[in-house]
Design an enzyme around this catalytic site. Structure first.
Site, PDB file in Angstrom:
ATOM      1  CD  GLN A 205      37.945  57.696 -17.190  1.00 30.69           C
ATOM      2  OE1 GLN A 205      37.355  56.933 -16.441  1.00 30.69           O
ATOM      3  NE2 GLN A 205      38.610  57.280 -18.255  1.00 30.69           N
TER       4      GLN A 205
ATOM      5  NE  ARG B 199      43.028  54.581 -16.077  1.00 36.15           N
ATOM      6  CZ  ARG B 199      42.373  54.793 -17.207  1.00 36.15           C
ATOM      7  NH1 ARG B 199      43.042  55.114 -18.304  1.00 36.15           N
ATOM      8  NH2 ARG B 199      41.058  54.664 -17.248  1.00 36.15           N
TER       9      ARG B 199
ATOM     10  CG  ASP C 278      33.524  56.862 -17.361  1.00 37.06           C
ATOM     11  OD1 ASP C 278      33.266  56.671 -18.558  1.00 37.06           O
ATOM     12  OD2 ASP C 278      34.330  56.191 -16.709  1.00 37.06           O
TER      13      ASP C 278
ATOM     14  CG  HIS D 192      32.751  51.424 -21.786  1.00 33.78           C
ATOM     15  ND1 HIS D 192      33.308  51.086 -20.567  1.00 33.78           N
ATOM     16  CD2 HIS D 192      32.353  50.249 -22.339  1.00 33.78           C
ATOM     17  CE1 HIS D 192      33.239  49.773 -20.398  1.00 33.78           C
ATOM     18  NE2 HIS D 192      32.673  49.247 -21.462  1.00 33.78           N
TER      19      HIS D 192
ATOM     20  CE  LYS E  45      40.242  53.278 -27.647  1.00 36.27           C
ATOM     21  NZ  LYS E  45      41.226  54.086 -26.904  1.00 36.27           N
TER      22      LYS E  45
ATOM     23  CB  CYS F  79      33.402  50.380 -16.896  1.00 34.03           C
ATOM     24  SG  CYS F  79      35.159  50.218 -17.167  1.00 34.03           S
TER      25      CYS F  79
ATOM     26  CG  HIS G  70      29.962  52.832 -18.065  1.00 31.04           C
ATOM     27  ND1 HIS G  70      30.480  53.590 -17.036  1.00 31.04           N
ATOM     28  CD2 HIS G  70      31.011  52.409 -18.810  1.00 31.04           C
ATOM     29  CE1 HIS G  70      31.795  53.619 -17.152  1.00 31.04           C
ATOM     30  NE2 HIS G  70      32.136  52.921 -18.217  1.00 31.04           N
TER      31      HIS G  70
END
Length: 482
Positions: free
Chosen positions: A225, A207, A227, A359, A313, A178, A229
């Site tokens: 991910q 991570r 992902d 997100h 979320k 992000c 946005h």
């Protein structure tokens, strides 16, 4: 043992004449236990010190009914059969290497083919939904994550900064996509007429999970991910959020995940310092999620303390074939990162306004999604998703050239597979193909070469007869339709 414990914190449990140090809770008496099973045993040093005597630790389970124990043991055996770590190795999907590092999966050719099919499937859906594709690097300057708040919240538990020869210059392995997407948004000046902007990326992040928490593909240190946005005006938020719900439901339905609950993950009202942003922004974001879920008629549960540090979320909690619950897809509303990155657009009043950020990741992570998919299907993927959709079995080496011709024809029609040209009997090749969960076995010999045909066998169904290649393609396309 008591001599090493603090007075006032010591708890006991007593059954008849037996007393033990224990926190509880407990059953009132052992007469309730009707079925007991010892599961395994292991060596354990007293107090974890190898200089102390080694004891035997016994693991067991009990139930009030034999029927419950029998069902539990059956689920346990089924879980072992479906374990994605076992299936991943047997089917050649992924591997781990100590030299590469714990929690860093290596994707083998079949696993890579599987991932690409999933990515193409979602990419096609996203294109229809008006998403634009972007790419960002695997590292970023530490200051990027200081701005986003990730360093403050997760820095101590992440991979530590990469120092460069330049004094004071530090980079981090990317823990989130992000912040990069915020910077992509900032590369242009946007009007309210340009919004929403929807940036999508299959972005790999890193991570530092503790070694004891690593588990196959479900808990790793490097993962990708699916992902995206979305940057929109406040007036567009509800519609955009509902569209993302629709996309996530489409993904789940297409892949057979029908048993799920949506979890509204809110911040902990007793521990607000864990989060960034004002109460006003949090209340607006939480209301948007709750209202969208209600409008879509989703079955929801509310969990406090499960929000991301920057916003609430909507998490999709999926039950797998064994009844276990996993968080896969997630959608988040964020008023905070647009403030921290000073994002804006020009409104119809010709003034600057803050966009709202959504997100979202329908799969969650490719690694966890594939792990759950492996266990849910026991490796029998939907036909359209199978890494190898066919295998050609020439009955002798004389028909390898014809096998290559058939393979090329099918590949030209986007049907993927391979040729088994080993010097083995056809029966063994069929058995091996069945074990490798390949949907179609195509046997070719003298008659097939002469007639330009293939003898088709489907896994789990047996022989389907002789087909012309064009007819097989038509049959396959119909069966593989999503």
């Amino acid at each position: 043992m008591i001599s090493n414990l603090n007075d006032g914190e010591i708890t006991f449990v007593t059954h008849d004449n037996f007393t033990d140090l224990c926190r509880g809770g407990h059953i009132p008496n052992t007469g309730i236990v009707k079925a007991v099973k010892i599961l395994n045993a292991a060596g354990a040093y007293w107090r974890g010190n190898e200089k102390n005597p080694q004891l035997t630790r016994v693991y067991g389970i009990s139930f009030p009914k034999q029927k419950d124990l029998t069902e539990y043991l059956e689920r346990l055996e089924e879980a072992k059969r479906r374990d994605h770590r076992k299936l991943g190795k047997e089917l050649g999907i992924f591997a781990f290497s100590e030299k590469v590092g714990a929690g860093l999966p290596l994707w083998l050719p079949k696993g890579t083919a599987l991932r690409r099919k999933l990515e193409n499937f979602l990419s096609d859906a996203q294109k229809k939904g008006g998403y634009e594709f972007v790419m960002s690097p695997h590292i970023g300057a530490k200051e990027l994550y200081v701005t986003s708040g990730h360093w403050d919240k997760y820095g101590e538990d992440s991979f530590q900064p990469i120092k460069t020869p330049n004094e004071g210059e530090e980079f981090l392995l990317k823990p989130m996509n992000c912040p990069h997407h915020c910077e992509i948004y900032k590369t242009s000046q946007w009007s309210y007429r340009d919004l929403p902007k929807r940036y999508a990326e299959f972005g790999t992040v890193y991570r530092y999970e503790q070694s004891g928490e690593l588990h196959g593909l479900t808990r790793v240190r490097g993962f990708t991910q699916d992902d995206a946005h979305l940057f929109c005006t406040p007036d567009q938020l509800s519609e955009e959020f509902e569209k993302v719900i629709d996309l996530t439901l489409y993904v789940f339905k297409s892949l057979g995940f029908e048993d799920f609950v949506t979890q509204v993950s809110l911040r902990d009202p007793e521990n607000k310092q864990k989060y960034i942003g004002s109460d006003e922004n949090w209340e607006k974001a939480e209301s948007a999620i709750i209202n969208a879920a209600q409008k879509k008629g989703l079955k929801t549960v509310v969990e406090y303390g499960e929000a991301a540090f920057y916003g609430p979320k909507l998490d999709f909690m999926v039950k797998d074939a064994l009844g276990r619950k996993w968080q896969l897809g997630t959608i988040q509303v964020d008023y905070n990162l647009p403030e921290r990155f000073d994002l804006h657009y020009i409104g119809n009043d010709n003034e600057k306004h803050r966009p709202v950020m959504i997100h979202r990741a329908p799969f969650g992570s490719m690694e966890r999604f594939i792990a759950i998919l492996l266990e849910n299907t026991a490796g029998d993927f939907p036909l359209w998703l199978s890494p190898d959709q066919f295998i050609i079995l020439p009955i002798s080496e004389k028909y390898v050239d014809y096998s290559k011709k058939v393979s090329q024809f099918l590949e030209n029609h986007d049907i993927s597979g391979q040729i088994d040209d080993r010097n083995e009997k056809t029966g063994k090749k069929i058995r091996d193909a069945e074990l490798n969960k390949i949907p179609f076995m195509l046997v070719v010999g003298e008659n097939e070469e002469k007639e330009g045909t293939i003898s088709v066998r489907r896994r789990g169904e047996g022989d389907l007869g002789v087909m012309k290649m064009e007819d097989f393609v038509a049959y396959f396309k119909k069966e593989a339709a999503i």
